[in-house]
Design an enzyme around this catalytic site. Structure first.
Site, short mmCIF file in Angstrom:
data_model
loop_
_atom_site.label_atom_id
_atom_site.label_comp_id
_atom_site.label_asym_id
_atom_site.label_seq_id
_atom_site.Cartn_x
_atom_site.Cartn_y
_atom_site.Cartn_z
N GLU A 154 -57.52 -29.53 31.23
CA GLU A 154 -57.77 -29.60 29.79
C GLU A 154 -58.32 -30.97 29.41
O GLU A 154 -57.82 -31.99 29.89
CB GLU A 154 -56.45 -29.33 29.05
CG GLU A 154 -56.57 -28.36 27.93
CD GLU A 154 -57.02 -26.98 28.38
OE1 GLU A 154 -58.22 -26.68 28.20
OE2 GLU A 154 -56.19 -26.20 28.88
N HIS A 155 -59.33 -30.97 28.53
CA HIS A 155 -60.00 -32.20 28.11
C HIS A 155 -60.62 -32.91 29.32
O HIS A 155 -60.71 -34.13 29.34
CB HIS A 155 -59.05 -33.13 27.35
CG HIS A 155 -58.70 -32.62 25.98
ND1 HIS A 155 -59.48 -32.85 24.87
CD2 HIS A 155 -57.68 -31.83 25.56
CE1 HIS A 155 -58.93 -32.26 23.81
NE2 HIS A 155 -57.84 -31.63 24.20
N THR A 156 -60.99 -32.14 30.30
CA THR A 156 -61.66 -32.70 31.48
C THR A 156 -63.15 -32.42 31.45
O THR A 156 -63.92 -33.14 32.08
CB THR A 156 -61.08 -32.10 32.78
OG1 THR A 156 -61.09 -30.67 32.63
CG2 THR A 156 -59.67 -32.58 33.03
N ASP A 157 -63.58 -31.37 30.74
CA ASP A 157 -65.00 -30.95 30.84
C ASP A 157 -65.94 -32.06 30.37
O ASP A 157 -66.91 -32.38 31.05
CB ASP A 157 -65.27 -29.59 30.17
CG ASP A 157 -64.90 -29.49 28.69
OD1 ASP A 157 -64.28 -30.44 28.17
OD2 ASP A 157 -65.22 -28.46 28.08
N GLY A 178 -60.21 -18.05 16.78
CA GLY A 178 -59.59 -19.35 16.54
C GLY A 178 -58.24 -19.53 17.20
O GLY A 178 -57.45 -20.38 16.79
N ALA A 179 -57.96 -18.75 18.26
CA ALA A 179 -56.67 -18.86 18.95
C ALA A 179 -56.79 -19.72 20.21
O ALA A 179 -55.88 -19.77 21.03
CB ALA A 179 -56.16 -17.47 19.32
N ASP A 205 -66.39 -22.88 28.25
CA ASP A 205 -66.17 -21.56 27.68
C ASP A 205 -67.30 -20.59 28.01
O ASP A 205 -67.07 -19.43 28.39
CB ASP A 205 -66.04 -21.66 26.15
CG ASP A 205 -64.94 -22.62 25.73
OD1 ASP A 205 -64.17 -23.05 26.61
OD2 ASP A 205 -64.87 -22.95 24.54
#
Ligand code: ADP
Ligand code: MG
Length: 391
Positions: free
Chosen positions: A30-33, A118-119, A173
């Protein structure tokens, strides 16, 4: 009303075909891309459907079964932030397909999204990739036929989101929605865009992956996302590196000690805070590698431990979790999950829990009960498996 009848009623013509693209859930990374790092998403069974027909002119007419709204725009008028709102995700793809040099005309398009909006499960990539699949199919571009074509379409859809919908997201995504395969997670290297399929067949080992949509959406999300990105970029620049991916994890402690000195005095947050942000990113990239190896070896307890470590790092070092995500994960762990973590950007959205089949029901019940006891909106919980990409 079914989709075909709705299409005919609203557009006065028959659709030429139907396409679909899935949402995704990131297993870890997460927050790596945007740091040139690694992520490991699966495509979800929930998909967004697009029914479409070509038009003789260059106009786009799009309707969503979810918003019940029709938006019309000429292709030439599509621009950053135009149209505004949900239709920008669709119009952006038409714009980006043309910007990539493909000759496509207008279209009538009906969207039916079955990915929760938005989930944190990427309904935005699903709507983009379904639109891209429809354009490719209608105008004979063949972009779904080869892996190279799917990669190209992922880039197009990402441009739509970044440049027209104005959401500064990384490319995970869209890659997941287009390149994922059933019973596999997609190991995505955001430094060079390369991908590898990693087996993710949990059912045969008696496990279930629960997705817990907390229904929380904290307003912080946009500003904080930008702030985290800026901290990472500031740290990489101070270290003289193109991205945090280039930090050698074996030398992390020494690098972090140097960083304090390199950052001293300037920037919006104290060096100690930036150090924690960097520690999350570098250790998270390592965890993705370890998780892919553990999944290949079907070492599910190892996978669970990595999920838990990832959550702790996002909560304590990167500070993007929230009460609802922490509660969902701690209750799931207490009830016998092998591991649980927040997934997606944070500040709300969804968590995942890897659980033995026998405790899936109890975990679901306990999380629901804990939310009620805390006075929170009831979460929506479902079991997911690794589904195929767009088609
Ligand atoms: P996520 O991608 O996690 O679901 P985002 O905020 O990135 O959250 O994207 C959600 C937005 O995408 C919605 O607010 C809406 O603008 C648009 N969207 C996605 N699916 C649909 C749909 N089926 N109909 C209309 N808009 C949609
Ligand atoms: Mg999104």
């Amino acid at each position: 009303m079914d989709r075909e009848a709705a299409f005919e009623e609203h557009f006065g013509t028959r659709p030429e075909g139907a396409w679909a693209a899935p949402g995704r859930v990131n297993l870890i990374g997460e927050h790596t891309d945007y740091n040139g790092g690694l992520a490991l998403p699966i495509a979800l069974p929930q998909r967004t459907y697009a029914m479409a027909a070509r038009r003789a002119d260059d106009r786009l007419r799009v309707m969503s079964m979810q918003t019940r709204e029709v938006v019309e725009i000429d292709a030439a008028e599509i621009a950053p932030g135009r149209p505004a709102g949900w239709a920008s995700y669709v119009a952006g793809v038409l714009w980006a397909v043309r910007a990539a040099g493909h000759r496509v005309g207008g279209l009538d398009l009906l969207i039916d999204g079955r990915v929760p909006l938005g989930a944190g499960l990427s309904s935005s990539a699903a709507i983009e990739c379904a639109t891209g699949a429809a354009l490719s199919g209608l105008y004979g571009l063949g972009l779904l036929d080869t892996e190279a074509g799917r990669r190209q379409l992922a880039t197009i859809c990402r441009r739509a989101e970044n440049e027209i919908a104005l959401a500064p997201t990384g490319g995970m995504d869209q890659s997941a929605s287009l390149l994922a395969q059933s019973e596999h997670a997609l190991l995505l290297d955001c430094r060079d865009g390369s991908t590898r399929q990693v087996p993710f067949e949990i059912e045969r080992d008696g496990l279930v992956l629960l997705v817990i949509d907390t229904r929380a959406h904290h307003a912080l999300v946009d500003g904080q996302y930008g702030a985290r990105r800026a901290s990472c970029e500031r740290a990489a620049a101070a270290l003289g590196l193109p991205s945090l991916r280039e930090v050698d994890p074996a030398r992390l402690d020494a690098v972090l000690a140097d960083l304090v000195g390199l950052l001293a005095g300037d920037g919006p947050e104290p060096p100690e805070v930036v150090v924690r942000r960097v520690r999350h990113v570098v250790t998270e990239i390592e965890r993705v590698q370890e998780c892919a190896a553990a999944m290949t070896a079907r070492d599910w307890e190892g996978v669970g431990r990595l999920f838990a470590a990832s959550h702790a790092s996002l909560r304590d070092d990167f500070e993007v979790s929230c009460l609802e995500l922490d509660l969902a994960c701690s209750v799931a762990q207490d009830q016998g999950a092998l591991g649980a973590r927040m997934t997606g950007g944070g500040f709300g959205g969804s968590a995942i829990a890897l659980v033995p089949e026998a405790v899936a029901g109890p975990v679901q019940a306990a999380v629901t009960e804990a939310f009620a006891a805390a006075g929170l909106t009831a979460p929506s919980i479902f079991a997911a498996h690794a589904a195929p990409g767009a088609g």
